[in-house]
Design a protein around this motif. Structure first.
Motif, short mmCIF file in Angstrom:
data_model
loop_
_atom_site.label_atom_id
_atom_site.label_comp_id
_atom_site.label_asym_id
_atom_site.label_seq_id
_atom_site.Cartn_x
_atom_site.Cartn_y
_atom_site.Cartn_z
N VAL A 106 0.84 -1.20 0.00
CA VAL A 106 0.00 0.00 0.00
C VAL A 106 0.88 1.25 0.00
CG1 VAL A 106 -1.75 1.24 1.33
CG2 VAL A 106 -1.85 -1.24 1.18
N ASP A 107 2.03 1.16 0.67
CA ASP A 107 2.88 2.34 0.84
C ASP A 107 3.89 2.54 -0.28
OD1 ASP A 107 1.58 2.57 3.26
OD2 ASP A 107 3.06 1.34 4.30
N ILE A 108 4.12 1.52 -1.10
CA ILE A 108 5.16 1.65 -2.12
C ILE A 108 4.57 1.47 -3.51
CG2 ILE A 108 7.01 0.84 -0.59
CD1 ILE A 108 6.79 -1.89 -1.97
N PRO A 109 5.25 2.00 -4.55
CA PRO A 109 4.75 1.79 -5.91
C PRO A 109 4.88 0.33 -6.35
CG PRO A 109 6.75 3.13 -5.92
CD PRO A 109 6.41 2.90 -4.51
N VAL A 110 3.85 -0.17 -7.01
CA VAL A 110 3.83 -1.55 -7.48
C VAL A 110 3.74 -1.52 -9.00
CG1 VAL A 110 2.58 -3.73 -7.42
CG2 VAL A 110 2.71 -2.34 -5.36
N ILE A 111 4.66 -2.23 -9.67
CA ILE A 111 4.63 -2.36 -11.13
C ILE A 111 4.23 -3.80 -11.43
CG2 ILE A 111 5.95 -2.16 -13.25
CD1 ILE A 111 7.99 -0.48 -11.45
N GLN A 112 3.18 -3.97 -12.21
CA GLN A 112 2.71 -5.32 -12.49
C GLN A 112 2.87 -5.67 -13.96
OE1 GLN A 112 -1.52 -5.96 -12.34
NE2 GLN A 112 -1.31 -8.10 -11.80
N GLY A 137 -6.12 -9.10 -11.88
CA GLY A 137 -6.30 -9.92 -10.68
C GLY A 137 -6.24 -9.09 -9.43
N PRO A 138 -6.24 -9.73 -8.27
CA PRO A 138 -6.16 -8.98 -7.01
C PRO A 138 -4.97 -8.04 -6.94
CG PRO A 138 -6.72 -11.26 -6.57
CD PRO A 138 -6.45 -11.17 -8.04
N THR A 139 -3.84 -8.40 -7.55
CA THR A 139 -2.67 -7.51 -7.51
C THR A 139 -2.91 -6.23 -8.29
OG1 THR A 139 -1.32 -9.48 -7.40
CG2 THR A 139 -0.17 -7.44 -7.87
N THR A 140 -3.72 -6.31 -9.36
CA THR A 140 -4.00 -5.11 -10.16
C THR A 140 -4.66 -4.04 -9.30
OG1 THR A 140 -4.41 -6.71 -11.90
CG2 THR A 140 -4.87 -4.41 -12.42
N GLU A 141 -5.41 -4.49 -8.28
CA GLU A 141 -6.07 -3.53 -7.38
C GLU A 141 -5.04 -2.74 -6.57
OE1 GLU A 141 -9.38 -3.10 -7.26
OE2 GLU A 141 -9.75 -4.67 -8.73
N LEU A 142 -3.82 -3.29 -6.46
CA LEU A 142 -2.77 -2.60 -5.70
C LEU A 142 -1.70 -2.00 -6.60
CD1 LEU A 142 -2.18 -5.33 -2.94
CD2 LEU A 142 -3.49 -3.24 -2.68
N ALA A 143 -1.82 -2.23 -7.93
CA ALA A 143 -0.74 -1.84 -8.84
C ALA A 143 -0.85 -0.39 -9.27
CB ALA A 143 -0.74 -2.75 -10.06
N ASP A 144 0.31 0.28 -9.43
CA ASP A 144 0.34 1.65 -9.91
C ASP A 144 0.58 1.70 -11.41
OD1 ASP A 144 0.52 3.48 -7.29
OD2 ASP A 144 1.51 1.57 -6.98
#
Lengths: 162, 446
Positions: free
Chosen positions: B369-375, B381-388
């Motif tokens: 939640v606190d860091i940028p996520v590259i997918q 999927g569920p990760t896309t909900e957290l991806a920047d």
């Protein structure tokens, strides 16, 4: 199609079982892991749909445990552990009997209540977690809603603006 | 499920495709293709078929980035790649996780990028068979190929795994049902044993089911080892199993001609973690004093073993390799993904062909939640909900050819059956582009 919307579960729970004492909260051991329905739905990519909630947001329980709680197939239950709490469906386990044990297929729902403690072994403890189960009247959340509620990654910023 | 008419309306059949689902890597699938779509798959199990005949609705087709409202919006490839490269180049402790559902070819530039920026590279073994790899380092690896089991095994033991759910064709293609050179009658010549607390779908098929109690695996295997060494068991019941049953089972295991033990995450995810595997491997070593026994971990993804082999070959360590000091380091519990996230150490998270949103405990995911996520992935999927930043890849084994390693370390070529969507790019291309862009940024800042 090569799949079905939700696992076919026979309804074998007898609510009037004589030797079952009703309880409000049940102490259980939680196991998580893969399951063919969860695997097929997840890897096909249908994670935003109701189907994924039906195959991964579900606690497979022993029919006797379900009778104790007074819940039937596809009723909501609240599962709590030291790491969190999540509302999932209850369903009769295909592998019963296993009284005192529940199985939630891996997925965003199970993640909320499993331990992230690795004990320096790189591997979180996904199995053998102490948990409690109780009846709930809340609806099981869809994947996107659950991710928003649990992590609030992009909802925080909106709140700040308000 | 009712009866379904066979699919007859197709343009061509692409024969002998390799399945891109579990570690069994079945390489006999026939894809029925019509208008550049797979309309049916022959020989695949439910899992393989469902993955190959993917859900088009949730396919990631264009690169996306978050706007100021936190919504994912479509952007150009150039924009997304530049933004991702910028994040990686300016990070202090980047973490590159995933790789198990992509080809060895994509890992190559990935490793180069990891070395260039001093990142940590890790794969799904860190949350599944990591303890197995540690146990193999502790006590050895009495390995075989699945062909040997097919031709020779007369006793097959599954413990802590449920192949009927996770590797549905494992029994029918490799271990139990097929007719082998020395097992002419197939299933009738073999004894199938399951050690599992649950009456799992595999246990239902088995000749012998040993329902030891939860977390009782270490004690139970230890008891068999004691009996093998001629010791007398002092308790009446061990790990929920009566001692006479343990004597009987041990006798049966001693008197087989060729035994194979397969173990899964039931052993690695409980509290004893790698010690469970240590003892299972030592049991196989002890059994080899009497007869031939081998063992194999039931690897989950089709190329999770490939990453471990690739990394061991290139860098000497199987997973969780840290380059922050400029040379490869590997320390379980320190340079592994879950521990890095638990300690809130990583500052950029690149996830390729994996889904931490669905498979990491939320305690670890909270740091995302606190860091940028590259997918880099193929489905929302569920990760896309957290991806920047979302970069759409292609489907290895269906849309792109590649190399993968089966669970018994046999490398297989995965065929291409159809063309990928026009706007998607191969994983190898995406990672190479990121590498080139990060190189440019690093050179410019010198």
């Amino acid at each position: 199609m090569t799949y079905i919307d939700k696992p076919s579960i026979s309804n074998v729970i007898k609510f009037d079982e004589l030797n079952v004492a009703k309880v409000d909260q049940l102490k259980v051991m939680l196991n998580t892991g893969t399951d063919i329905y969860q695997g097929a739905c997840k890897k096909r990519g249908s994670t935003l749909k109701d189907e994924y909630r039906k195959v991964a947001g579900v606690a497979y329980m022993d029919p006797k445990d379900m009778a104790k709680l007074g819940v039937g197939n596809w009723d909501s239950v609240l599962v709590k552990s030291d790491w969190g709490a999540v509302v999932v469906y209850s369903a009769h386990s295909r592998d019963a009997p296993h009284e005192g044990m529940i199985f939630i297929p891996k997925g965003p729902w199970a993640n909320v209540i499993v331990s992230n403690e690795t004990y320096c072994c790189s591997d979180p403890t996904y199995k053998g977690i102490e948990a409690t189960v109780e009846k709930s009247d809340k609806e099981v959340l869809l994947m996107a809603d659950l991710m928003k509620e649990v992590y609030q990654k992009y909802t925080k910023k909106v709140k700040e603006v308000d | 499920m009712g009866y379904e008419e066979p699919v007859t309306d197709y343009d061509k059949i692409v024969e002998n495709c390799t399945c891109a689902f579990c570690g069994s890597n079945c390489d006999d699938l026939d894809c029925l293709v019509k208008d550049n779509h797979v309309v049916a798959v022959r020989h695949a199990c439910r899992l393989g078929a469902s993955k190959i005949m993917e859900d088009e609705d949730q396919r990631l087709k264009v690169p996306m980035m978050r706007n100021e409202n936190g919504e994912l919006v479509e952007v150009e490839w150039e924009t997304a790649l530049d933004a991702a490269a910028e994040l990686i180049a300016n990070s202090v402790r980047p973490l590159f996780y995933g790789w198990s559902e992509t080809s060895i070819e994509a890992m190559k530039p990935g490793l180069e990028l990891t070395e260039l920026v001093g990142a940590v590279i890790d794969n799904q073994a860190t949350i599944c068979h990591g303890p197995t790899v540690q146990a193999v380092q502790n006590v050895g690896y009495p390995l075989m190929t699945l062909g040997e089991v097919k031709n020779r095994a007369d006793m097959v033991v599954y413990t802590g795994s449920n192949p009927m759910n996770a590797h549905p064709r494992h029994l029918s293609r490799y271990t139990t049902f097929p007719k082998g050179w020395f097992r002419k009658r197939g299933r009738y010549d073999r004894t199938l044993v399951t050690w599992d607390p649950k009456y799992s779908d595999t246990a239902k098929l088995s000749d012998i089911w040993i329902p030891f109690e939860e977390n009782g695996d270490y004690e139970f295997v230890n008891a068999i080892r004691a009996v093998l060494k001629g010791k007398k068991l002092k308790k009446d019941v061990i790990a929920g199993i009566p001692t006479e049953d343990i004597y009987e089972l041990t006798e049966k295991m001693k008197n087989t001609q060729f035994g194979a033990l397969f173990f899964g995450l039931g052993l690695t995810h409980t509290l004893s973690k790698q010690r469970n595997i240590d003892i299972a491997i030592q049991l196989v070593q002890d059994l080899n004093k009497y007869t031939k026994w081998v063992l194999l971990p039931m690897r989950g993804h089709f190329n999770v073993n490939g990453f471990n082999i690739f990394m061991s070959y290139e860098m000497g360590f199987p997973y969780g390799v840290d380059f922050c000091r400029g040379y490869p380091r590997y320390m379980i519990g320190e340079t592994t993904t879950i521990d890095l996230l638990n300690r809130k150490e990583a500052d950029v998270f690149l996830v390729i062909a994996a889904d931490p949103g669905a498979h990491f405990p939320s305690g670890a995911n909270m740091h995302l939640v606190d860091i940028p996520v590259i997918q880099i992935d193929i489905h929302w999927g569920p990760t896309t909900e957290l991806a920047d930043i979302v970069l759409p890849g292609t489907f290895i084994g269906v849309e792109t050819a590649g190399t993968s390693y089966r669970m018994d370390s046999v490398p297989l070529n995965m065929k291409k059956a159809i063309d990928p969507p026009e706007t998607c790019r191969e994983d190898e291309w995406i990672v190479t582009e990121l590498l080139n862009r990060v190189k440019k940024i690093k050179e410019a800042s010198k």
